[in-house]
Design an enzyme around this catalytic site. Structure first.
Site, short mmCIF file in Angstrom:
data_model
loop_
_atom_site.label_atom_id
_atom_site.label_comp_id
_atom_site.label_asym_id
_atom_site.label_seq_id
_atom_site.Cartn_x
_atom_site.Cartn_y
_atom_site.Cartn_z
N LYS A 23 0.83 -1.22 0.00
CA LYS A 23 0.00 0.00 0.00
C LYS A 23 0.86 1.26 0.00
O LYS A 23 0.51 2.25 -0.64
CB LYS A 23 -0.91 0.03 1.24
CG LYS A 23 -1.93 -1.09 1.28
CD LYS A 23 -2.74 -1.05 2.56
CE LYS A 23 -1.94 -1.33 3.82
NZ LYS A 23 -1.39 -2.69 3.92
N GLY A 24 1.98 1.18 0.70
CA GLY A 24 2.86 2.35 0.79
C GLY A 24 3.31 2.80 -0.59
O GLY A 24 3.27 3.98 -0.92
N LYS A 25 3.70 1.85 -1.41
CA LYS A 25 4.16 2.17 -2.77
C LYS A 25 3.01 2.75 -3.58
O LYS A 25 3.16 3.73 -4.31
CB LYS A 25 4.71 0.89 -3.40
CG LYS A 25 4.58 0.80 -4.91
CD LYS A 25 5.86 1.14 -5.65
CE LYS A 25 5.63 1.26 -7.14
NZ LYS A 25 6.26 0.29 -7.96
N HIS A 48 5.41 1.06 6.11
CA HIS A 48 5.27 1.30 4.68
C HIS A 48 6.63 1.61 4.08
O HIS A 48 7.25 2.61 4.41
CB HIS A 48 4.27 2.43 4.43
CG HIS A 48 2.86 2.05 4.76
ND1 HIS A 48 1.84 2.96 4.86
CD2 HIS A 48 2.31 0.85 4.99
CE1 HIS A 48 0.72 2.31 5.14
NE2 HIS A 48 0.99 1.04 5.24
N THR A 135 2.86 -7.15 16.71
CA THR A 135 4.11 -6.46 16.39
C THR A 135 4.77 -5.94 17.67
O THR A 135 5.86 -5.39 17.60
CB THR A 135 3.84 -5.27 15.45
OG1 THR A 135 2.91 -4.39 16.11
CG2 THR A 135 3.25 -5.72 14.13
N ARG A 312 10.38 -9.74 11.08
CA ARG A 312 10.00 -11.17 11.14
C ARG A 312 9.80 -11.72 9.73
O ARG A 312 9.29 -11.02 8.85
CB ARG A 312 8.67 -11.33 11.90
CG ARG A 312 8.77 -11.05 13.37
CD ARG A 312 7.44 -11.27 14.06
NE ARG A 312 6.44 -10.30 13.65
CZ ARG A 312 5.17 -10.31 14.05
NH1 ARG A 312 4.75 -11.28 14.85
NH2 ARG A 312 4.33 -9.38 13.67
N PRO A 313 10.17 -13.00 9.52
CA PRO A 313 9.90 -13.59 8.20
C PRO A 313 8.41 -13.71 7.98
O PRO A 313 7.67 -14.07 8.91
CB PRO A 313 10.56 -14.97 8.28
CG PRO A 313 10.78 -15.24 9.73
CD PRO A 313 10.85 -13.92 10.43
N LEU A 341 4.15 -8.20 -8.98
CA LEU A 341 3.98 -9.19 -10.05
C LEU A 341 5.34 -9.74 -10.46
O LEU A 341 5.49 -10.94 -10.73
CB LEU A 341 3.29 -8.54 -11.26
CG LEU A 341 2.97 -9.49 -12.41
CD1 LEU A 341 1.84 -10.44 -12.04
CD2 LEU A 341 2.62 -8.73 -13.69
N ASP A 342 6.35 -8.88 -10.48
CA ASP A 342 7.70 -9.26 -10.92
C ASP A 342 8.31 -10.37 -10.06
O ASP A 342 9.21 -11.09 -10.52
CB ASP A 342 8.61 -8.03 -10.92
CG ASP A 342 8.65 -7.38 -9.54
OD1 ASP A 342 7.56 -6.97 -9.06
OD2 ASP A 342 9.73 -7.32 -8.92
P1 IMP Z 1 -0.83 -5.82 16.27
O1 IMP Z 1 -1.49 -4.95 15.26
O2 IMP Z 1 0.58 -5.41 16.58
O3 IMP Z 1 -1.67 -5.97 17.50
O4 IMP Z 1 -0.71 -7.28 15.65
C1 IMP Z 1 -1.85 -8.10 15.37
C2 IMP Z 1 -1.65 -8.90 14.10
O5 IMP Z 1 -1.60 -8.03 12.98
C3 IMP Z 1 -0.34 -9.69 14.06
O6 IMP Z 1 -0.58 -10.88 13.32
C4 IMP Z 1 0.59 -8.80 13.29
O7 IMP Z 1 1.63 -9.52 12.66
C5 IMP Z 1 -0.37 -8.22 12.28
N1 IMP Z 1 0.04 -6.91 11.77
C6 IMP Z 1 -0.06 -5.72 12.39
N2 IMP Z 1 0.40 -4.74 11.62
C7 IMP Z 1 0.78 -5.31 10.46
C8 IMP Z 1 1.29 -4.80 9.24
O8 IMP Z 1 1.49 -3.59 9.04
N3 IMP Z 1 1.56 -5.73 8.28
C9 IMP Z 1 1.32 -7.04 8.44
N4 IMP Z 1 0.83 -7.57 9.55
C10 IMP Z 1 0.56 -6.71 10.56
#
Ligand code: IMP
Length: 434
Positions: A23-25, A48, A135, A312-313, A341-342
């Site tokens: 979304k950031g892009k 982002h 997070t 995190r992976p 897509l690339d």
């Molecule tokens: P929280 O928003 O930190 O409470 O995390 C709750 C869930 O949302 C967890 O599974 C996070 O990995 C996920 N999550 C929160 N923010 C993002 C994001 O920006 N990208 C992807 N996953 C997110």
């Protein structure tokens, strides 16, 4: 939607998977043609990533539009504002030469995310039997305080004494909880005290940026300006519509843009959903199209799938059309942007999930039963890969025929028209579909 039409126009940009859709892009590209970019929910859990030339910016709170000079960037009432992180990000952008003068505004009605929210988030994850995999940014506890009517809003900082008192009260409540959860020693307590003192000191900087975001957006639209409302996370992480309880603590979907900014829903003209050309998920919870470990590793490497906020992976899987179609409906999408897509360029075969096989039969709708979703079997439709580079494509005609058919199929299954396709991390690596 690539270039918004003339006149006041309000477009929501919303994630349609588990976040990290790019979304950031997309916001960064669209920001060129708008006057205002505003975020409506989430906090510093978002990350982002935007590339401008050779320089990479990772924005957690300030909307991606900030990298276009002259655009006004706002944080709406639906956001939980991490004061420390926000000021750090603001100062870092300024240090890197971004002109911020008069460009950033924060809603008086936004709730503050304070140092104790982070501590509570981490302690509750550590103690939980069923970990969400948050997070660790304090998002859940901050929204809990908001819903519990004990949160502290930006407007509460106007009266210095009252602000100090509210912080004291919030900290006392948090201390009690943290002590009950264990592991909160004198050292942690002293660190919390120092952090809260910093919060108090940031008061005047915060007030210097506080505005009525709803009013500002409404007036901008009335003047005929163009506004982007930027969502964070994604549809499957929405508190109501996502894979509960493995979700974030806010409504991420497009309808939340109206409440999270403070404009009526009739002000919104278009909703652009963002999907990655495959699927990723970070944190716990079901991922029906998830790969086996070897392919997972391969895709993670190809797509650089590591969290922008936590490192995190991310788990990877095939494109899930069941989820995308659900997201198209729940968000009322008027268009779709397909990113990365690339990343699929070298794969000999590419699959799309068209339904889930469940003990009750084939499901074509995204189910509410999160636990059941853990065990569904994805019905995969396999397409031959295009096995040639797409990152130089600037129109659909530049794409290999197989890549075009892949996109056509995504569009058909999702039932939303593709408006943009991203074929690389740079601003210029974008296809606008007219
Ligand atoms: P929280 O928003 O930190 O409470 O995390 C709750 C869930 O949302 C967890 O599974 C996070 O990995 C996920 N999550 C929160 N923010 C993002 C994001 O920006 N990208 C992807 N996953 C997110």
């Amino acid at each position: 939607m690539g270039q918004p039409a003339a006149g006041g126009q309000c477009t929501v940009v919303v994630g349609c998977q588990w976040g990290d859709e790019g979304k950031g892009k997309i916001v960064d590209v669209l920001a060129e043609g708008v006057n205002v970019v505003a975020r409506y929910q989430g906090g510093a859990n978002a990350g982002h990533t935007v590339h401008v030339g050779e320089v990479e910016f990772i924005l957690h709170q300030i909307p991606s539009g900030i990298l276009h000079s002259g655009k006004r960037c706002l944080l709406g009432n639906g956001v939980v504002l991490d004061l420390h992180q926000f000021v750090q990000e603001y100062d870092e952008l300024r240090r890197r030469g971004v002109d911020l003068e008069g460009r950033v505004g924060v809603s008086h009605r936004a709730h503050l995310l304070l140092p104790y929210h982070r501590l509570l988030d981490r302690a509750s994850e550590e103690g939980a039997e069923e970990k969400i995999g948050t997070t660790g940014r304090g998002i859940g506890p901050a929204y809990e305080d908001k819903a519990g009517r004990r949160g502290i809003r930006v407007a509460d900082a106007i009266d210095e004494e009252r602000f100090a008192e509210l912080l004291e009260r919030g900290a006392a409540r948090a201390r009690e909880k943290l002590q009950a959860m264990g592991g909160f020693d004198a050292e942690a307590d002293a660190a919390l005290d120092r952090a809260l003192e910093e919060s108090r000191d940031l008061r005047s900087r915060l007030l210097g940026l506080a505005v009525d975001v709803g009013l500002e957006v409404d007036l901008a639209l009335a003047r005929g300006e163009r506004v982007l409302l930027e969502g964070a996370q994604g549809t499957a992480l929405d508190l109501d519509h996502g894979t509960y309880p493995f979700v974030t603590s806010s409504n991420t979907t497009a309808a939340a843009a109206a409440t999270g900014i403070g404009v009526g829903p009739t002000r919104i003209d278009a909703v652009l959903g963002v999907v990655k050309a495959y699927t990723t998920r970070v944190g716990n919870g079901p991922l029906p199209t998830g790969f086996d470990p070897e392919m997972d590793e391969h895709m993670r490497r190809l797509g650089g799938e590591f969290g922008a906020t936590t490192g995190r992976p991310r788990r990877c899987g095939w494109f899930d059309a069941v989820l995308a179609r659900y997201a198209a409906r729940v968000n009322g999408l008027t268009g779709l942007a397909v990113t990365k897509l690339d990343v699929l360029d070298t794969l000999p075969e590419i699959s799309i999930c068209t339904g889930y096989r469940t003990p009750q039969g084939v499901a074509e709708e995204f189910p509410a039963d999160t636990w059941g979703l853990e065990s569904v079997e994805p019905i995969l439709e396999t397409h031959p890969g295009w096995e040639s580079p797409t990152h130089g494509a600037r129109s659909l005609d530049d794409l290999p025929p197989r890549a075009r058919s892949y996109l056509d199929r995504i569009q058909e299954l999702t039932r939303a028209p593709i408006r943009m396709v991203s074929v690389g991390s740079r601003r210029s690596q974008i296809i606008h579909v007219h």
